[in-house]
Motif scaffolding. Structure first.
Motif, PDB file in Angstrom:
ATOM      1  N   GLY A 289      43.120  15.166 -11.161  1.00  0.00           N
ATOM      2  CA  GLY A 289      41.669  15.047 -11.275  1.00  0.00           C
ATOM      3  C   GLY A 289      40.882  15.810 -10.232  1.00  0.00           C
ATOM      4  O   GLY A 289      39.692  15.553 -10.042  1.00  0.00           O
ATOM      5  N   VAL A 290      41.510  16.766  -9.550  1.00  0.00           N
ATOM      6  CA  VAL A 290      40.821  17.536  -8.510  1.00  0.00           C
ATOM      7  C   VAL A 290      39.794  18.469  -9.140  1.00  0.00           C
ATOM      8  O   VAL A 290      40.108  19.239 -10.045  1.00  0.00           O
TER       9      VAL A 290
ATOM     10  N   GLY B 198      40.786  21.532  -1.977  1.00  0.00           N
ATOM     11  CA  GLY B 198      40.552  21.210  -0.579  1.00  0.00           C
ATOM     12  C   GLY B 198      39.817  22.264   0.214  1.00  0.00           C
ATOM     13  O   GLY B 198      39.679  22.134   1.426  1.00  0.00           O
ATOM     14  N   THR B 199      39.325  23.324  -0.444  1.00  0.00           N
ATOM     15  CA  THR B 199      38.592  24.374   0.268  1.00  0.00           C
ATOM     16  C   THR B 199      37.255  24.628  -0.405  1.00  0.00           C
ATOM     17  O   THR B 199      37.076  24.349  -1.587  1.00  0.00           O
ATOM     18  N   GLY B 200      36.320  25.183   0.356  1.00  0.00           N
ATOM     19  CA  GLY B 200      35.028  25.588  -0.194  1.00  0.00           C
ATOM     20  C   GLY B 200      34.359  24.496  -1.011  1.00  0.00           C
ATOM     21  O   GLY B 200      34.200  23.367  -0.558  1.00  0.00           O
ATOM     22  N   LYS B 201      33.994  24.820  -2.237  1.00  0.00           N
ATOM     23  CA  LYS B 201      33.276  23.898  -3.123  1.00  0.00           C
ATOM     24  C   LYS B 201      34.200  23.065  -4.005  1.00  0.00           C
ATOM     25  O   LYS B 201      33.742  22.285  -4.822  1.00  0.00           O
ATOM     26  N   SER B 202      35.519  23.250  -3.896  1.00  0.00           N
ATOM     27  CA  SER B 202      36.463  22.458  -4.687  1.00  0.00           C
ATOM     28  C   SER B 202      36.777  21.149  -3.978  1.00  0.00           C
ATOM     29  O   SER B 202      36.623  21.028  -2.760  1.00  0.00           O
ATOM     30  N   GLY B 203      37.234  20.176  -4.759  1.00  0.00           N
ATOM     31  CA  GLY B 203      37.528  18.856  -4.218  1.00  0.00           C
ATOM     32  C   GLY B 203      38.867  18.795  -3.506  1.00  0.00           C
ATOM     33  O   GLY B 203      39.715  19.675  -3.649  1.00  0.00           O
ATOM     34  N   THR B 204      39.030  17.717  -2.758  1.00  0.00           N
ATOM     35  CA  THR B 204      40.268  17.459  -2.023  1.00  0.00           C
ATOM     36  C   THR B 204      41.054  16.387  -2.767  1.00  0.00           C
ATOM     37  O   THR B 204      40.492  15.351  -3.134  1.00  0.00           O
ATOM     38  N   PRO B 205      42.352  16.612  -2.991  1.00  0.00           N
ATOM     39  CA  PRO B 205      43.143  15.589  -3.679  1.00  0.00           C
ATOM     40  C   PRO B 205      43.284  14.332  -2.820  1.00  0.00           C
ATOM     41  O   PRO B 205      43.417  14.422  -1.601  1.00  0.00           O
ATOM     42  N   ARG B 206      43.240  13.180  -3.469  1.00  0.00           N
ATOM     43  CA  ARG B 206      43.361  11.910  -2.749  1.00  0.00           C
ATOM     44  C   ARG B 206      44.749  11.724  -2.150  1.00  0.00           C
ATOM     45  O   ARG B 206      44.918  11.056  -1.149  1.00  0.00           O
TER      46      ARG B 206
ATOM     47  N   GLY C  12      49.296  24.341 -11.133  1.00  0.00           N
ATOM     48  CA  GLY C  12      48.599  23.520 -12.126  1.00  0.00           C
ATOM     49  C   GLY C  12      47.101  23.771 -12.111  1.00  0.00           C
ATOM     50  O   GLY C  12      46.449  23.793 -13.162  1.00  0.00           O
ATOM     51  N   ASP C  13      46.536  23.961 -10.921  1.00  0.00           N
ATOM     52  CA  ASP C  13      45.106  24.282 -10.812  1.00  0.00           C
ATOM     53  C   ASP C  13      44.799  25.608 -11.498  1.00  0.00           C
ATOM     54  O   ASP C  13      43.803  25.733 -12.225  1.00  0.00           O
ATOM     55  N   LEU C  14      45.646  26.584 -11.265  1.00  0.00           N
ATOM     56  CA  LEU C  14      45.450  27.900 -11.871  1.00  0.00           C
ATOM     57  C   LEU C  14      45.533  27.817 -13.396  1.00  0.00           C
ATOM     58  O   LEU C  14      44.738  28.437 -14.106  1.00  0.00           O
TER      59      LEU C  14
END
Length: 161
Positions: free
Chosen positions: A54-55, A104-112, A123-125
């Motif tokens: 869900g990142v 976890g960088t810039g404007k993207s979220g950090t995984p819990r 997987g993100d790619l």
């Protein structure tokens, strides 16, 4: 004393002429670029995607001519935003150039769960490729981004041009 042997299973990633040509073109563009950041010289549109766990992922897509190939730029790091990526925006409008901030960088979220490993990055790619609706993409990985690009190509060869 028993000799130790190492088992090796070769993994190959097919490289087409277009991929090699793009790599050379990007190398030349990066070597001669004067842009202060990766996307500074290119008009982009911001998009979002959802990666594993869900990142939230943030990406910027350049305008391109109809039918242009999609080039995803994967910056080095880990820990850098897309602003540390090579200035490949100069390749637009010949390519739809996509910059994104890794988890976890810039404007993207950090995984819990602190899942920053390569399989999650791959997987993100893949989530980003699906969000773009591109059946195949070209990849430009710089430093750590090259590791992610190679791992993606090994996992999803059918989606790499």
């Amino acid at each position: 004393m028993k000799a130790l042997t190492r088992r090796h299973t070769p993994h190959t990633v097919p490289l087409g002429a277009r991929t090699i040509a793009i790599t050379l073109a990007i190398s030349l563009a990066v070597a001669s670029a004067r842009a202060p950041s990766a996307s500074a010289t290119t008009a982009t549109t911001s998009i979002s995607a959802t990666g594993p766990g869900g990142v939230h992922l943030r990406a910027w897509v350049s305008k391109a001519r109809p039918g242009a190939a999609t080039l995803i730029v994967i910056n080095g790091g880990p820990g850098n935003s897309h602003l540390a990526a090579p200035p490949a925006g100069q390749l637009a409008p010949r390519f739809q150039v996509v910059f994104y901030d890794q988890r976890g960088t810039g404007k993207s979220g950090t995984p819990r769960d602190d899942a920053f490993d390569v399989p999650h990055q791959v997987g993100d790619l893949e989530a980003l490729r699906r969000r773009l609706g591109a059946p195949e993409v070209d990849l430009l990985g710089h430093s750590f981004g090259g590791l992610i690009a190679a791992a993606y190509a090994a996992r999803y060869p059918q989606h790499v041009s």
